[in-house]
Design an enzyme around this catalytic site. Sequence first.
Site, PDB file in Angstrom:
ATOM      1  CE  LYS A   1      -1.079   5.482   7.766  1.00  0.00           C
ATOM      2  NZ  LYS A   1      -0.688   4.789   6.541  1.00  0.00           N
TER       3      LYS A   1
ATOM      4  CG  ASP B   1       5.493   3.605   1.906  1.00  0.00           C
ATOM      5  OD1 ASP B   1       5.483   4.193   3.010  1.00  0.00           O
ATOM      6  OD2 ASP B   1       4.489   3.528   1.171  1.00  0.00           O
TER       7      ASP B   1
ATOM      8  CG  PHE C   1      -1.879   1.214   1.140  1.00  0.00           C
ATOM      9  CD1 PHE C   1      -2.984   1.203   0.291  1.00  0.00           C
ATOM     10  CD2 PHE C   1      -1.627   2.372   1.870  1.00  0.00           C
ATOM     11  CE1 PHE C   1      -3.825   2.308   0.182  1.00  0.00           C
ATOM     12  CE2 PHE C   1      -2.463   3.484   1.769  1.00  0.00           C
ATOM     13  CZ  PHE C   1      -3.566   3.449   0.921  1.00  0.00           C
TER      14      PHE C   1
HETATM   15  C1  LIG Z   1      -0.978   5.110   5.132  1.00  0.00           C
HETATM   16  C2  LIG Z   1       0.073   4.746   4.159  1.00  0.00           C
HETATM   17  C3  LIG Z   1       0.294   5.508   2.992  1.00  0.00           C
HETATM   18  C4  LIG Z   1      -0.599   6.650   2.589  1.00  0.00           C
HETATM   19  O1  LIG Z   1      -0.550   7.719   3.480  1.00  0.00           O
HETATM   20  P1  LIG Z   1      -1.649   8.904   3.384  1.00  0.00           P
HETATM   21  O2  LIG Z   1      -1.168   9.893   4.385  1.00  0.00           O
HETATM   22  O3  LIG Z   1      -2.970   8.282   3.709  1.00  0.00           O
HETATM   23  O4  LIG Z   1      -1.611   9.413   1.992  1.00  0.00           O
HETATM   24  C5  LIG Z   1       1.357   5.160   2.184  1.00  0.00           C
HETATM   25  N1  LIG Z   1       2.154   4.122   2.486  1.00  0.00           N
HETATM   26  C6  LIG Z   1       1.972   3.365   3.587  1.00  0.00           C
HETATM   27  C7  LIG Z   1       2.919   2.247   3.877  1.00  0.00           C
HETATM   28  C8  LIG Z   1       0.922   3.640   4.457  1.00  0.00           C
HETATM   29  O5  LIG Z   1       0.728   2.876   5.534  1.00  0.00           O
END
Ligand SMILES: *Cc1c(COP(=O)(O)O)cnc(C)c1O
Length: 383
Positions: A236, A207, A122
């Site tokens: 986050k 990420d 994700f």
């Molecule tokens: C939550 C998340 C995102 C997206 O972040 P947003 O602030 O909702 O755009 C991207 N990568 C990972 C691994 C995530 O957990």
Amino acid sequence: MDALFPTYARWDLTVESAEGAIIVDNTGKKYLDFVSGIAVCNLGHRHPDVVRAVEEQLKKYWHVSNLFKSDIQQEVAEKLVTNSDLDAVFFCNSGAEANEAALKLARKYTQKSKIITFKQSFHGRTLGTMAATGQEKIHSGFGPLLQEFVYLPYNDCEALEQAMDDSVAAVMVEVVQGEGGVIPGTEEFLKKIEELCSLHGSLFIIDEVQTGIGRTGKAFAHQHFNLSPDIITLAKGLGNGLPVGAMLGKEKLKEAFGPGSHGSTFGGNPISLAAAKATLAIIFQEEFLAEVEEKGAYLKAELSNALANHDLIEGVRGSGLLLGIACKEEVAAPITALRENGLLTLPAGPNVIRLLPPLTVTYEQIDEAVKLIKETLVAEFIR
Ligand SMILES: *Cc1c(COP(=O)(O)O)cnc(C)c1O
């Protein structure tokens, strides 16, 4: 609620107030919060140091734009680079934006466009990061997708060896797949990505939007394996609840992101960065991180014990305080039952109950959560 797009399957819960690991709803019912705003409020709700920092900044100025010099951006950037192997920071407002910046930078620096990501990954909901995400249900109805992404099976070194060549601009990966089911990457796999990226002139992008900022017991999860990515992305937990994201990159990448190449009006907003500065001052302390690792190991062991003889539970996995209870059945009903019993948790994929307590959670609160999980899961799964 009717004036909102129905993009979220919302719970039947309206928050009145929140402090630390406790949320109180509008009927006065208390919940133990093992969601933390989805790995956002890592110091718990309204941590006093963060509140103070934000209040002070509110009295100074709120927003002036990135045409001005910014001491607070310099300070937070400095803190991020001294606690990592990276050299430069671009501030934005979210995880998707941080990943967008990474994808754009990878294209510009390498002059290539093929990007390898992984199944169940994700990376966000914008057109670019949605395409990077290796989940069909997230692409559904939004095609044609941005070119050109290749989705490989996660933790599969052979598939990676076969797919990698000089045409690859970058490989983007999570150290622990969060949304995809709390699936930890193996050391062998992550090291193989680093090795092949360097062999083929491809950028190694990690990420860390969910795993970063102390969540796994290190400042950044890739530090468990001594990896040296070219780019990492954060969001986050960075502002403990105020919106802020960041992309960190190596020195060599600076030239590709010169004046006019990329930007964001709100990116690096001083109020969000005041929150980030106060947050990092606490989380990036060695003793604090060591305690996160201890609490994570304790929660994992207690859960494994409590659920050991349960036929429908496969096991407990994850890193630090990003943990998942892997089940053999769908977890939507047990998660609702846990909520009714006073514990907030999240799904990750259809069969995993994800636990993301604040990093400041107490041992007493951990014991309480384990007790609630044991009682609830036994009742839910053995109906
Ligand atoms: C939550 C998340 C995102 C997206 O972040 P947003 O602030 O909702 O755009 C991207 N990568 C990972 C691994 C995530 O957990």
